[in-house]
Design a protein around this motif. Structure first.
Motif, PDB file in Angstrom:
ATOM      1  N   ALA A  52       0.948  -1.121   0.395  1.00  0.00           N
ATOM      2  CA  ALA A  52      -0.195   0.273   0.220  1.00  0.00           C
ATOM      3  C   ALA A  52       0.609   1.130  -0.348  1.00  0.00           C
ATOM      4  O   ALA A  52       0.488   2.156  -0.822  1.00  0.00           O
ATOM      5  N   ARG A  53       2.234   0.962   0.915  1.00  0.00           N
ATOM      6  CA  ARG A  53       2.825   2.343   0.369  1.00  0.00           C
ATOM      7  C   ARG A  53       3.460   2.385  -0.795  1.00  0.00           C
ATOM      8  O   ARG A  53       3.918   3.471  -0.786  1.00  0.00           O
ATOM      9  N   GLN A  54       4.217   1.818  -1.369  1.00  0.00           N
ATOM     10  CA  GLN A  54       3.808   1.394  -2.547  1.00  0.00           C
ATOM     11  C   GLN A  54       3.001   1.518  -3.996  1.00  0.00           C
ATOM     12  O   GLN A  54       3.892   2.207  -4.804  1.00  0.00           O
ATOM     13  N   GLU A  55       1.779   1.981  -3.658  1.00  0.00           N
ATOM     14  CA  GLU A  55       0.405   2.477  -4.613  1.00  0.00           C
ATOM     15  C   GLU A  55       0.788   0.759  -5.112  1.00  0.00           C
ATOM     16  O   GLU A  55       0.468   1.392  -6.865  1.00  0.00           O
ATOM     17  N   VAL A  56       1.469  -0.171  -4.890  1.00  0.00           N
ATOM     18  CA  VAL A  56       1.485  -1.822  -6.660  1.00  0.00           C
ATOM     19  C   VAL A  56      -0.329  -2.285  -5.934  1.00  0.00           C
ATOM     20  O   VAL A  56      -0.557  -2.740  -5.150  1.00  0.00           O
ATOM     21  N   ARG A  57      -0.367  -2.317  -7.235  1.00  0.00           N
ATOM     22  CA  ARG A  57      -1.886  -3.267  -7.176  1.00  0.00           C
ATOM     23  C   ARG A  57      -0.867  -5.102  -7.152  1.00  0.00           C
ATOM     24  O   ARG A  57      -0.768  -5.634  -7.208  1.00  0.00           O
ATOM     25  N   HIS A  58      -2.556  -5.300  -5.906  1.00  0.00           N
ATOM     26  CA  HIS A  58      -1.608  -6.684  -6.278  1.00  0.00           C
ATOM     27  C   HIS A  58      -3.271  -6.962  -4.686  1.00  0.00           C
ATOM     28  O   HIS A  58      -3.997  -6.702  -4.705  1.00  0.00           O
ATOM     29  N   GLN A  59      -3.117  -8.523  -5.119  1.00  0.00           N
ATOM     30  CA  GLN A  59      -5.043  -9.175  -4.390  1.00  0.00           C
ATOM     31  C   GLN A  59      -3.987 -10.531  -3.493  1.00  0.00           C
ATOM     32  O   GLN A  59      -2.816 -11.034  -4.456  1.00  0.00           O
ATOM     33  N   PHE A  60      -4.539 -10.729  -2.223  1.00  0.00           N
ATOM     34  CA  PHE A  60      -4.395 -11.744  -1.408  1.00  0.00           C
ATOM     35  C   PHE A  60      -5.528 -13.091  -2.083  1.00  0.00           C
ATOM     36  O   PHE A  60      -6.933 -12.643  -2.681  1.00  0.00           O
TER      37      PHE A  60
END
Length: 224
Positions: free
Chosen positions: A185-193
């Motif tokens: 979130a800090r790096q503003e990376v799109r991700h999914q768990f």
């Protein structure tokens, strides 16, 4: 006949004239002490049997010589075991880091709950690596960063791997998920768990020496 106490007290079973102790309970009640020399070792499928002589630390009145015991471990899985290194008859501290710990008390050994996918390159891959490395160090685990962070067995490989447009970044227990979510979130990376099967290690973690450890389902001591 079974003798013992609740609430973590030493538990032992009497087989004929031989008393067999549960090692986890025993080590929680009595302090392990050297000398300790392994005189014989037998590895058979998923079982290990060690013959040890030295301090009789398990006795009510410990003796520091002529104590003998057989340590038995069954249901062994994972870990690293160097029998040749253990069988050094000149080493009177062969069980250098001897301990038996319940795996469900170890944060890093808890079941895997997630798989983490990223859909863009990591702007700061070393920061992600550092998050996992610090978590492993705080956990005092025997596993390494690459057991959780994919492609990280070599740092150069991880830097290239994490530069892809889509990749699986990590798997692990819930406590690691929270840390990685905050960093991404800090790096503003799109991700999914994604939920992952809850594989758990065996009941106990056994450490025999600095680089010798394994998981097992049972651990006992039989005085000889």
């Amino acid at each position: 006949m079974v003798s013992g106490h609740r609430h973590g007290r030493v538990t032992a079973k009497l087989w004929g004239a031989t008393m067999i102790f549960d090692l986890f309970a025993l080590l929680n009640e009595k302090a392990f002490s050297h000398p300790s020399t392994i005189t014989a070792a037998l590895l058979n499928n998923d079982s290990l049997r060690l013959t040890v002589r030295g301090c009789g630390w398990w006795k009510d009145r410990p003796t520091y010589a002529n104590g003998g015991a057989i340590l038995s471990f069954s249901g062994i899985s994972g870990g690293t075991l160097d029998i040749r290194a253990l069988l050094d008859l000149e080493d009177d501290e062969a069980l250098g880091n001897f301990e038996v710990t319940r795996s469900d008390d170890l944060d890093w050994a808890r079941p895997t709950t997630f798989s983490l996918y990223c859909s863009q390159p990591l702007p700061e891959p070393l920061a992600v690596y550092d998050v996992v490395e610090r978590w492993v160090e705080r956990s005092h685990g025997v596993k390494a960063v690459h057991d959780f962070l994919h492609g990280s067995a070599r740092l150069s490989t991880f830097l290239a791997y994490s530069n892809a447009d889509f990749f699986m970044l990590a798997t692990g227990p819930e406590s690691l998920r929270t840390l990685l979510a905050d960093e991404l979130a800090r790096q503003e990376v799109r991700h999914q768990f994604e939920p992952s099967g809850g594989y758990a290690d065996s009941r106990y973690l056994v450490r025999l020496a600095e680089n010798t450890w394994f998981f097992c389902e049972s651990a006992t001591l039989e005085p000889t």
